[in-house]
Design a protein around this motif. Structure first.
Motif, PDB file in Angstrom:
ATOM      1  N   ARG A 184      37.861  52.053  37.495  1.00  0.00           N
ATOM      2  CA  ARG A 184      38.849  51.085  37.188  1.00  0.00           C
ATOM      3  C   ARG A 184      40.375  51.158  37.877  1.00  0.00           C
ATOM      4  O   ARG A 184      40.705  50.594  38.535  1.00  0.00           O
ATOM      5  CB  ARG A 184      38.903  50.669  35.650  1.00  0.00           C
ATOM      6  N   PHE A 185      40.964  52.422  37.567  1.00  0.00           N
ATOM      7  CA  PHE A 185      42.159  52.528  37.990  1.00  0.00           C
ATOM      8  C   PHE A 185      42.241  52.835  39.510  1.00  0.00           C
ATOM      9  O   PHE A 185      42.763  52.574  40.317  1.00  0.00           O
ATOM     10  CB  PHE A 185      42.849  53.674  37.165  1.00  0.00           C
ATOM     11  N   GLY A 186      41.105  53.940  40.084  1.00  0.00           N
ATOM     12  CA  GLY A 186      41.058  54.330  41.415  1.00  0.00           C
ATOM     13  C   GLY A 186      40.755  53.129  42.074  1.00  0.00           C
ATOM     14  O   GLY A 186      41.289  52.996  43.458  1.00  0.00           O
ATOM     15  N   LYS A 187      39.900  52.319  41.785  1.00  0.00           N
ATOM     16  CA  LYS A 187      39.865  50.999  42.650  1.00  0.00           C
ATOM     17  C   LYS A 187      40.736  49.996  42.989  1.00  0.00           C
ATOM     18  O   LYS A 187      41.066  49.625  43.745  1.00  0.00           O
ATOM     19  CB  LYS A 187      38.415  50.397  42.145  1.00  0.00           C
ATOM     20  N   TRP A 188      41.642  49.969  41.646  1.00  0.00           N
ATOM     21  CA  TRP A 188      42.842  49.254  41.613  1.00  0.00           C
ATOM     22  C   TRP A 188      43.667  49.863  42.717  1.00  0.00           C
ATOM     23  O   TRP A 188      44.266  48.894  43.530  1.00  0.00           O
ATOM     24  CB  TRP A 188      43.244  48.995  40.283  1.00  0.00           C
ATOM     25  N   LEU A 189      43.905  51.012  42.586  1.00  0.00           N
ATOM     26  CA  LEU A 189      44.699  51.684  43.702  1.00  0.00           C
ATOM     27  C   LEU A 189      44.140  51.661  45.124  1.00  0.00           C
ATOM     28  O   LEU A 189      45.077  51.120  46.097  1.00  0.00           O
ATOM     29  CB  LEU A 189      45.136  53.102  43.576  1.00  0.00           C
ATOM     30  N   GLU A 190      42.878  51.831  45.293  1.00  0.00           N
ATOM     31  CA  GLU A 190      42.373  51.311  46.647  1.00  0.00           C
ATOM     32  C   GLU A 190      42.768  49.871  47.429  1.00  0.00           C
ATOM     33  O   GLU A 190      42.892  49.770  48.402  1.00  0.00           O
ATOM     34  CB  GLU A 190      41.009  51.554  46.606  1.00  0.00           C
ATOM     35  N   ASN A 191      42.749  49.165  46.366  1.00  0.00           N
ATOM     36  CA  ASN A 191      43.125  47.583  46.910  1.00  0.00           C
ATOM     37  C   ASN A 191      44.416  47.145  46.728  1.00  0.00           C
ATOM     38  O   ASN A 191      44.559  45.976  46.678  1.00  0.00           O
ATOM     39  CB  ASN A 191      41.953  46.804  45.916  1.00  0.00           C
ATOM     40  N   ALA A 192      45.225  48.104  46.196  1.00  0.00           N
ATOM     41  CA  ALA A 192      46.819  47.651  45.878  1.00  0.00           C
ATOM     42  C   ALA A 192      47.083  47.349  47.284  1.00  0.00           C
ATOM     43  O   ALA A 192      47.257  47.940  48.207  1.00  0.00           O
ATOM     44  CB  ALA A 192      47.474  49.012  45.588  1.00  0.00           C
ATOM     45  N   ARG A 193      48.172  46.011  46.947  1.00  0.00           N
ATOM     46  CA  ARG A 193      48.749  45.513  48.405  1.00  0.00           C
ATOM     47  C   ARG A 193      50.190  45.477  48.186  1.00  0.00           C
ATOM     48  O   ARG A 193      50.583  45.491  46.894  1.00  0.00           O
ATOM     49  CB  ARG A 193      48.021  44.060  48.665  1.00  0.00           C
ATOM     50  N   ASP A 194      50.933  44.987  49.117  1.00  0.00           N
ATOM     51  CA  ASP A 194      52.248  45.011  48.979  1.00  0.00           C
ATOM     52  C   ASP A 194      52.769  44.001  47.781  1.00  0.00           C
ATOM     53  O   ASP A 194      52.231  42.879  47.617  1.00  0.00           O
ATOM     54  CB  ASP A 194      53.120  44.476  50.165  1.00  0.00           C
ATOM     55  N   TRP A 195      53.751  44.504  47.056  1.00  0.00           N
ATOM     56  CA  TRP A 195      53.996  43.667  45.643  1.00  0.00           C
ATOM     57  C   TRP A 195      55.142  42.667  46.068  1.00  0.00           C
ATOM     58  O   TRP A 195      56.047  43.040  46.516  1.00  0.00           O
ATOM     59  CB  TRP A 195      54.444  44.949  44.698  1.00  0.00           C
ATOM     60  N   CYS A 196      54.790  41.489  45.902  1.00  0.00           N
ATOM     61  CA  CYS A 196      56.015  40.560  45.632  1.00  0.00           C
ATOM     62  C   CYS A 196      56.753  40.418  44.781  1.00  0.00           C
ATOM     63  O   CYS A 196      56.480  40.050  43.584  1.00  0.00           O
ATOM     64  CB  CYS A 196      55.187  39.110  46.279  1.00  0.00           C
TER      65      CYS A 196
END
Length: 429
Positions: free
Chosen positions: A332-344
């Motif tokens: 869950r956390f690793g996949k979230w980091l892999e797909n993290a995008r620039d934060w508005c």
């Protein structure tokens, strides 16, 4: 704005504390252990100063930038909505879907058929997308030829019996073809000046064959996927609708019209010339949870944290952490980091921590980032006691003969919450 930003923000401050005694009594009754005497609030000047320090540290590391992001906006509130707010307003509705006819520049008798469920956005469409590996047909109906994807033949030719398939080919053959837009007046806009990429066909990897015609309009101003395609192919963004949902002067005759009303006029204007078919399309579409008006996908100028720049570091750090349960690390956390995008991180609102950025009135790329109350006092020459918008917007910075004014946005409330490990202790002050 009519009520007054200062009056509104003071009402917000009052609202935060409205149910303090009830909250304390409920939390105590639940048996939750909370230190009410030494609490913190995100609206406290000390907390807000720490938020500014966090922001300034990101700024110094070149992790803050200004850019555009397509977000759901409420035209009635004239602001982007968070994902949570958007999720509150979905409802099944029937909207107009249109198959547009775009004649080829070198063969005005042959039309590219492009399908859209937002016909109001077609005026500012800058290109068309196809799937290079999809199979397309060229079909003659009467004296005209039409091009669309083979898999959607039954949908496109619904109710038409007299036709002839005259050619079959891969989508890559269409790439680079020039077509004629709905309205040639847009060529005079500065956004299109000296841009030779407009009104052409491009190959993308997102064109599907489950619905539509296999040709999709590219409009970076009003679609997230469209923006990526527009950037990849150096197509301009033309915002011919303002965030309040009304067309502006770029649109010519539709200037001042609400986008849904303008859509009706648009369909009347091009009926019989550039419209192949109009029909109702039932879909689940978000509405403003406060005002019940349809939302718009809209390219807003926003401020971002450059997450892509630090993504690899975060992924490496995650591998050094002992997770319980263990599958969270790469799950869950690793996949979230892999797909993290620039934060508005910016919002077009009034209550909250203002962005600590002052911009040169004459040069929007000349920016001063403030890191503390003392820093603002030194640079503005003003005594600073409150960091909310209705106070700090009044402070100007004059430096080397240039005047700097604060940008109007406030920070996303999740940026405020995320600063808690530092801000609850007024770190580093």
């Amino acid at each position: 704005e009519k009520f007054g930003v200062a009056a509104f923000n003071e009402k917000c401050r009052e609202s935060v504390l409205k149910y303090t005694s009830e909250w304390e009594a409920t939390v105590e009754r639940m048996g939750r252990w909370v230190d009410f005497k030494n609490d913190y609030k995100t609206m406290d000047p000390d907390y807000m100063e720490s938020i500014w320090w966090v922001f300034s540290e990101l700024w110094k590391k070149d992790l803050i930038y200004r850019g555009h992001k397509v977000m759901w906006v409420s035209p009635s509130l004239v602001t982007p909505l968070s994902n949570f707010e958007v999720s509150l307003g979905y409802k099944d509705v029937k909207d107009n879907s249109v198959i547009w006819k775009f004649p080829l520049k070198d063969d005005a008798n042959t039309y590219l058929l492009a399908w859209t469920t937002t016909p109001w956005s077609t005026l500012s469409t800058m290109g068309l997308a196809v799937g290079a590996e999809h199979t397309y047909l060229k079909v003659r109906i009467g004296d005209e030829n039409y091009i669309f994807v083979k898999d959607r033949k039954d949908f496109v030719l619904k109710g038409i019996e007299d036709y002839e398939v005259i050619e079959e080919f891969k989508g890559e053959k269409l790439v680079g073809l020039e077509y004629l837009p709905l309205n040639d007046n847009y060529r005079d806009l500065p956004e299109l000046e000296a841009n030779d990429n407009v009104y052409k066909v491009y190959a993308t990897d997102y064109v599907e064959t489950q619905e539509g015609t296999g040709l999709v309009t590219i409009n970076g101003s009003y679609g997230e996927i469209d923006m990526e395609a527009a950037k990849a192919n150096s197509l301009p963004f033309v915002l011919d609708v303002d965030m309040n949902g009304h067309f502006n002067e770029k649109s010519g005759k539709y200037n001042g019209m609400y986008f849904k009303d303008a859509e009706k006029e648009l369909l009347k204007d091009f009926e019989g010339t550039r419209i192949f078919r109009v029909e109702k399309y039932k879909h689940n579409y978000p509405h403003c949870w406060r005002t019940d008006v349809p939302l718009m996908m809209y390219a807003t100028e926003s401020w971002f944290v450059n997450v892509e720049k630090i993504k690899e570091t975060m992924l490496e750090s995650n591998q050094e952490i002992h997770w319980t349960p263990g599958h969270i690390k790469d799950g869950r956390f690793g996949k979230w980091l892999e797909n993290a995008r620039d934060w508005c991180i910016s919002r077009n609102r009034f209550w909250g921590a203002p962005l600590p950025l002052w911009v040169n009135d004459e040069d929007k790329d000349d920016i001063i980032c403030i890191e503390s109350i003392k820093d603002l006092e030194t640079q503005s020459g003003e005594k600073v006691e409150d960091l909310h918008k209705h106070f700090v917007d009044n402070y100007k910075i004059v430096k080397d003969g240039k005047t700097y004014s604060r940008v109007p946005e406030v920070l996303d409330c999740w940026f405020e919450s995320g600063a808690m490990p530092y801000a609850q202790h007024h770190y580093p002050f």
